[in-house]
Structure formats: structure tokens, C-alpha cells
Design a protein around this motif. Structure first.
Motif, PDB file in Angstrom:
ATOM      1  N   ARG A 154     -49.350  20.523 113.300  1.00 45.27           N
ATOM      2  CA  ARG A 154     -50.376  21.430 113.828  1.00 45.27           C
ATOM      3  C   ARG A 154     -51.756  20.803 113.669  1.00 45.27           C
ATOM      4  O   ARG A 154     -52.082  20.265 112.595  1.00 45.27           O
ATOM      5  N   VAL A 155     -52.563  20.833 114.734  1.00 40.49           N
ATOM      6  CA  VAL A 155     -53.928  20.287 114.647  1.00 40.49           C
ATOM      7  C   VAL A 155     -54.869  21.420 114.240  1.00 40.49           C
ATOM      8  O   VAL A 155     -54.969  22.436 114.920  1.00 40.49           O
ATOM      9  N   LEU A 156     -55.517  21.237 113.095  1.00 43.63           N
ATOM     10  CA  LEU A 156     -56.435  22.271 112.591  1.00 43.63           C
ATOM     11  C   LEU A 156     -57.873  21.953 113.007  1.00 43.63           C
ATOM     12  O   LEU A 156     -58.199  20.819 113.370  1.00 43.63           O
ATOM     13  N   LYS A 157     -58.703  22.988 112.919  1.00 44.93           N
ATOM     14  CA  LYS A 157     -60.112  22.827 113.260  1.00 44.93           C
ATOM     15  C   LYS A 157     -60.736  21.699 112.439  1.00 44.93           C
ATOM     16  O   LYS A 157     -61.521  20.881 112.946  1.00 44.93           O
ATOM     17  N   GLU A 158     -60.325  21.623 111.161  1.00 44.87           N
ATOM     18  CA  GLU A 158     -60.877  20.587 110.270  1.00 44.87           C
ATOM     19  C   GLU A 158     -60.547  19.177 110.777  1.00 44.87           C
ATOM     20  O   GLU A 158     -61.337  18.254 110.667  1.00 44.87           O
ATOM     21  N   ASP A 159     -59.296  19.044 111.342  1.00 39.52           N
ATOM     22  CA  ASP A 159     -58.878  17.726 111.855  1.00 39.52           C
ATOM     23  C   ASP A 159     -59.795  17.310 113.002  1.00 39.52           C
ATOM     24  O   ASP A 159     -60.216  16.168 113.102  1.00 39.52           O
ATOM     25  N   ILE A 160     -60.073  18.279 113.897  1.00 37.52           N
ATOM     26  CA  ILE A 160     -60.925  17.976 115.059  1.00 37.52           C
ATOM     27  C   ILE A 160     -62.326  17.603 114.584  1.00 37.52           C
ATOM     28  O   ILE A 160     -62.904  16.606 115.022  1.00 37.52           O
ATOM     29  N   LEU A 161     -62.849  18.372 113.617  1.00 41.76           N
ATOM     30  CA  LEU A 161     -64.203  18.085 113.128  1.00 41.76           C
ATOM     31  C   LEU A 161     -64.260  16.700 112.476  1.00 41.76           C
ATOM     32  O   LEU A 161     -65.197  15.928 112.696  1.00 41.76           O
ATOM     33  N   ALA A 162     -63.203  16.375 111.710  1.00 39.01           N
ATOM     34  CA  ALA A 162     -63.167  15.065 111.040  1.00 39.01           C
ATOM     35  C   ALA A 162     -63.132  13.952 112.078  1.00 39.01           C
ATOM     36  O   ALA A 162     -63.806  12.920 111.942  1.00 39.01           O
ATOM     37  N   HIS A 163     -62.347  14.184 113.164  1.00 37.80           N
ATOM     38  CA  HIS A 163     -62.238  13.182 114.219  1.00 37.80           C
ATOM     39  C   HIS A 163     -63.582  12.992 114.929  1.00 37.80           C
ATOM     40  O   HIS A 163     -64.018  11.869 115.177  1.00 37.80           O
ATOM     41  N   MET A 164     -64.244  14.115 115.231  1.00 31.73           N
ATOM     42  CA  MET A 164     -65.558  14.062 115.904  1.00 31.73           C
ATOM     43  C   MET A 164     -66.559  13.288 115.043  1.00 31.73           C
ATOM     44  O   MET A 164     -67.353  12.494 115.544  1.00 31.73           O
ATOM     45  N   GLU A 165     -66.470  13.534 113.730  1.00 31.49           N
ATOM     46  CA  GLU A 165     -67.397  12.865 112.806  1.00 31.49           C
ATOM     47  C   GLU A 165     -67.155  11.356 112.838  1.00 31.49           C
ATOM     48  O   GLU A 165     -68.086  10.559 112.874  1.00 31.49           O
ATOM     49  N   LYS A 166     -65.850  10.991 112.879  1.00 29.33           N
ATOM     50  CA  LYS A 166     -65.481   9.572 112.911  1.00 29.33           C
ATOM     51  C   LYS A 166     -66.049   8.908 114.172  1.00 29.33           C
ATOM     52  O   LYS A 166     -66.630   7.836 114.117  1.00 29.33           O
ATOM     53  N   ILE A 167     -65.940   9.632 115.311  1.00 32.32           N
ATOM     54  CA  ILE A 167     -66.441   9.079 116.574  1.00 32.32           C
ATOM     55  C   ILE A 167     -67.955   8.910 116.525  1.00 32.32           C
ATOM     56  O   ILE A 167     -68.490   7.848 116.851  1.00 32.32           O
ATOM     57  N   SER A 168     -68.647   9.971 116.081  1.00 25.37           N
ATOM     58  CA  SER A 168     -70.115   9.896 116.108  1.00 25.37           C
ATOM     59  C   SER A 168     -70.631   8.867 115.110  1.00 25.37           C
ATOM     60  O   SER A 168     -71.724   8.327 115.278  1.00 25.37           O
ATOM     61  N   ALA A 169     -69.819   8.574 114.041  1.00 24.76           N
ATOM     62  CA  ALA A 169     -70.264   7.604 113.038  1.00 24.76           C
ATOM     63  C   ALA A 169     -70.113   6.165 113.546  1.00 24.76           C
ATOM     64  O   ALA A 169     -70.736   5.245 113.031  1.00 24.76           O
ATOM     65  N   SER A 170     -69.275   5.972 114.591  1.00 17.73           N
ATOM     66  CA  SER A 170     -69.054   4.612 115.063  1.00 17.73           C
ATOM     67  C   SER A 170     -70.255   4.111 115.860  1.00 17.73           C
ATOM     68  O   SER A 170     -70.910   4.899 116.535  1.00 17.73           O
ATOM     69  N   PRO A 171     -70.554   2.783 115.792  1.00 16.86           N
ATOM     70  CA  PRO A 171     -71.710   2.280 116.535  1.00 16.86           C
ATOM     71  C   PRO A 171     -71.550   2.565 118.028  1.00 16.86           C
ATOM     72  O   PRO A 171     -70.431   2.528 118.537  1.00 16.86           O
ATOM     73  N   ALA A 172     -72.669   2.819 118.708  1.00 18.58           N
ATOM     74  CA  ALA A 172     -72.630   3.180 120.137  1.00 18.58           C
ATOM     75  C   ALA A 172     -71.885   2.122 120.941  1.00 18.58           C
ATOM     76  O   ALA A 172     -72.056   0.928 120.708  1.00 18.58           O
ATOM     77  N   GLY A 173     -71.043   2.560 121.862  1.00 15.57           N
ATOM     78  CA  GLY A 173     -70.339   1.636 122.756  1.00 15.57           C
ATOM     79  C   GLY A 173     -69.094   1.017 122.134  1.00 15.57           C
ATOM     80  O   GLY A 173     -68.318   0.367 122.803  1.00 15.57           O
ATOM     81  N   LYS A 174     -68.870   1.252 120.843  1.00 15.60           N
ATOM     82  CA  LYS A 174     -67.694   0.645 120.203  1.00 15.60           C
ATOM     83  C   LYS A 174     -66.559   1.652 120.163  1.00 15.60           C
ATOM     84  O   LYS A 174     -66.786   2.834 119.872  1.00 15.60           O
ATOM     85  N   ARG A 175     -65.347   1.189 120.441  1.00 16.28           N
ATOM     86  CA  ARG A 175     -64.223   2.124 120.409  1.00 16.28           C
ATOM     87  C   ARG A 175     -63.738   2.310 118.986  1.00 16.28           C
ATOM     88  O   ARG A 175     -63.752   1.377 118.183  1.00 16.28           O
ATOM     89  N   VAL A 176     -63.318   3.538 118.688  1.00 14.89           N
ATOM     90  CA  VAL A 176     -62.817   3.821 117.339  1.00 14.89           C
ATOM     91  C   VAL A 176     -61.454   3.168 117.199  1.00 14.89           C
ATOM     92  O   VAL A 176     -60.620   3.235 118.100  1.00 14.89           O
ATOM     93  N   GLU A 177     -61.237   2.498 116.097  1.00 11.91           N
ATOM     94  CA  GLU A 177     -59.950   1.843 115.846  1.00 11.91           C
ATOM     95  C   GLU A 177     -58.882   2.913 115.598  1.00 11.91           C
ATOM     96  O   GLU A 177     -58.976   3.670 114.632  1.00 11.91           O
ATOM     97  N   GLU A 178     -57.916   3.029 116.536  1.00 12.52           N
ATOM     98  CA  GLU A 178     -56.849   4.009 116.343  1.00 12.52           C
ATOM     99  C   GLU A 178     -55.668   3.318 115.693  1.00 12.52           C
ATOM    100  O   GLU A 178     -55.296   2.211 116.095  1.00 12.52           O
ATOM    101  N   LYS A 179     -55.053   3.981 114.727  1.00 12.73           N
ATOM    102  CA  LYS A 179     -53.872   3.387 114.082  1.00 12.73           C
ATOM    103  C   LYS A 179     -52.632   4.118 114.584  1.00 12.73           C
ATOM    104  O   LYS A 179     -52.629   5.346 114.665  1.00 12.73           O
ATOM    105  N   PRO A 180     -51.546   3.371 114.951  1.00 16.40           N
ATOM    106  CA  PRO A 180     -50.353   4.076 115.428  1.00 16.40           C
ATOM    107  C   PRO A 180     -49.740   4.906 114.302  1.00 16.40           C
ATOM    108  O   PRO A 180     -49.819   4.516 113.136  1.00 16.40           O
ATOM    109  N   THR A 181     -49.165   6.033 114.692  1.00 13.47           N
ATOM    110  CA  THR A 181     -48.490   6.854 113.683  1.00 13.47           C
ATOM    111  C   THR A 181     -47.241   6.109 113.210  1.00 13.47           C
ATOM    112  O   THR A 181     -46.724   5.226 113.913  1.00 13.47           O
TER     113      THR A 181
END
Ligand code: CAO
Length: 261
Positions: free
Chosen positions: A1-28
């Protein structure tokens, strides 16, 4: 289940990344890693190249009643002779007959020198689904072949395709391509040009649909869609439309296709 906290944490990770750089996704942990190889690797390369081509797409529908009647009449006899006759050889021959009248579409584009090489030989590539992915072998000199000769060539390529054993010669020097995705389904598709060629055509599934006849009565018609993608740097819409009308004429009036008129 995806919780609100998971989405917020993900958004934070994206906004913390330098502009134009893709976030490194790790396979499950349970993800399956599939290497891209053989025909699929080639598809990667050719399709990436195609991205730079400004595609113009022109679509129409064709009534294949007469063609199906003709094919159904002879297919069992031919099967006994070891030839499988689908509608494809007619589509291929019609493409070649139309190219005789609009030869500039049987061309390669030389981007560097800004020239177009018009070919005499109609080496028509057929997009083929194989166990190893998409591959596009060609039937050479279609302008010199009759429907049965084209069917034999297509059968041979399909046999080789099943074993992923298509030769380099069969893959080389394609001047014009066709793709029959309708074998699997679908009504319309936008095909992607295989550089240096400048046109590709794709068909949908034959569907029985209501259409008006000459007297205004509703009849059941076997309809197939055709979509042509052309390189708009060198092909204009009127030329593509004229070509498509010729192709349609041969498909809807197979006697002209068969007698070579
Ligand atoms: N609509 C309805 N039926 C169709 C059809 C269509 N558009 N195209 C083929 N069929 C029928 C055939 O008539 C045949 O029926 P019969 O058993 O009654 O003879 C049956 O489907 C199987 O056809 P086939 O696949 O053996 O032969 P084909 O000559 O029609 O097609 C080929 C050959 C190589 C084009 C096809 O097998 C193929 O691989 N198509 C996929 C192309 C593709 O992947 N395109 C996408 C490219 S972009 O990723």
C-alpha cells in the motif's frame, strides 16, 4: 500500500535532486532484469534514429471484399502445394505497383548531402514478429514478382524468422517498408520510418463493418485501415495521398493488380 508519507518522501527526494538530473531509481528485490539483445538491440538503435525524422501520417480505409473472395477461392489449393497465401502478398504487390507510378517514394534520404536516392528495385521490408523481437527482412525486386512468388518469399522469411535465422542479405538494402499489425489486432497504428527510407505503411485488422454501397444501401464490408508515415522533409502530403489512393485502387480492384494494368 502506498501511504501519503511515501508520496511526500518521494516528492522530497525529487525536489532535493539537482535540477535536470534524474533521480536514481533502484529496482525492487523481486524485479526481473531482462537484457536487451539481438533484434531488440537493433530496434533500440533504429527507433532512436527515427526520432529525428519529422513524421507525417496519412490514413485511409480500404474495402477488401474482392481481395478476400479471391484469396479464399485459391488458398486451399495453394496450401496443398505448400504455399500459405495471406492478404500480405497482395498488399506488397499493390505497394510495388503504386511505386511504379510514384517512384520517388522508393528512396533513401542522404541527410549529409541533402539528396534523395531513388531506387529502381522495390526491396520491400516486412515488419515481422519473431521469438527474438521485431525484425524487418525484405522481399527483393517485388516489381518483377507475381503474387505467388511474393507469397513463397514471405513464407520463406517467416520460416527463418521463427528460428531467428534471417540472413544479412534478407535484412539489407530495404527501400520501402510495410507492417501488418492487424494480425494481432487494432484498427490504426502510426508506423515509424526506418532511416534512410522515407515511407512505411501499416495495416490494422480486417473488420466486418457496415458501409454504404453505390445505391445507398447498407452492406457488410470487410474494411482494413492503412496508415502511411512519410518523412515530411522530402515527402509532401499530396504525394502521399496520391500514392495511398493508387494502393487502395489496386487493393479494391484486384483484377488490375493481377493483370498488371
Ligand atoms: N486482419 C485480419 N486477419 C489477418 C490480418 C489482418 N490485418 N493479417 C493477417 N491475417 C490473417 C491471415 O490471413 C492468416 O489467416 P489464415 O490462417 O486464414 O490464412 C492469419 O491471420 C495469420 O497470418 P500470418 O501472420 O501467417 O501471415 P501474414 O502474411 O498476414 O503476416 C507477417 C505476415 C510477417 C507480417 C506477420 O506474421 C507479422 O509478424 N506481423 C507483425 C508485424 C509487426 O510486429 N508489426 C509491428 C511493427 S512495430 O513494432
Amino acid at each position: 500500500r502506498v501511504l501519503k508519507e511515501d508520496i511526500l518522501a518521494h516528492m522530497e527526494k525529487i525536489s532535493a535532486s539537482p535540477a535536470g538530473k534524474r533521480v536514481e531509481e533502484k529496482p525492487t528485490a523481486d524485479a526481473t532484469i531482462v537484457p536487451i539483445k539481438r533484434y531488440s538491440k537493433h530496434m533500440w538503435k533504429t527507433m532512436t534514429q527515427s526520432l529525428s525524422i519529422p513524421h507525417f501520417v496519412y490514413s485511409d480505409e480500404c474495402n477488401v471484399n474482392r481481395l478476400m473472395d479471391y484469396r479464399n477461392e485459391v488458398k486451399h489449393l495453394l496450401k496443398e502445394q505448400g504455399i500459405s497465401l495471406s492478404l500480405m502478398p497482395f498488399f506488397i504487390k499493390a505497394a510495388s505497383r503504386a511505386l511504379e507510378k510514384v517512384p520517388q517514394l522508393n528512396s533513401w534520404l542522404d541527410e549529409e548531402n541533402q539528396t534523395v536516392q531513388i531506387h529502381e528495385e522495390h526491396n520491400i521490408g516486412i515488419a515481422m514478429d519473431t521469438p527474438d523481437g521485431l525484425v524487418v527482412p525484405n522481399i527483393k525486386n517485388v516489381q518483377k514478382l507475381n503474387i505467388l512468388e511474393i507469397a513463397r518469399e514471405l513464407n520463406r522469411l517467416q520460416e527463418h524468422g521463427k528460428k531467428s535465422a534471417i540472413s544479412l542479405n534478407d535484412l539489407s538494402n530495404t527501400t520501402f517498408s510495410l507492417s501488418n499489425i492487424g494480425v494481432i489486432g487494432g484498427t490504426y497504428t502510426k508506423p515509424v520510418i526506418l532511416s534512410p527510407q522515407i515511407v512505411i505503411g501499416a495495416f490494422g485488422k480486417v473488420q466486418k463493418l457496415p458501409r454504404f454501397d453505390d445505391k445507398g444501401n447498407v452492406t457488410a464490408a470487410n474494411i482494413i485501415s492503412i496508415s502511411w508515415a512519410a518523412d515530411h522533409r522530402v515527402v509532401d502530403g499530396v504525394t502521399m495521398a496520391k500514392y495511398s489512393n493508387l494502393w487502395k485502387h489496386y487493393i479494391e480492384n484486384p483484377s488490375f493488380l493481377l493483370i498488371g494494368a
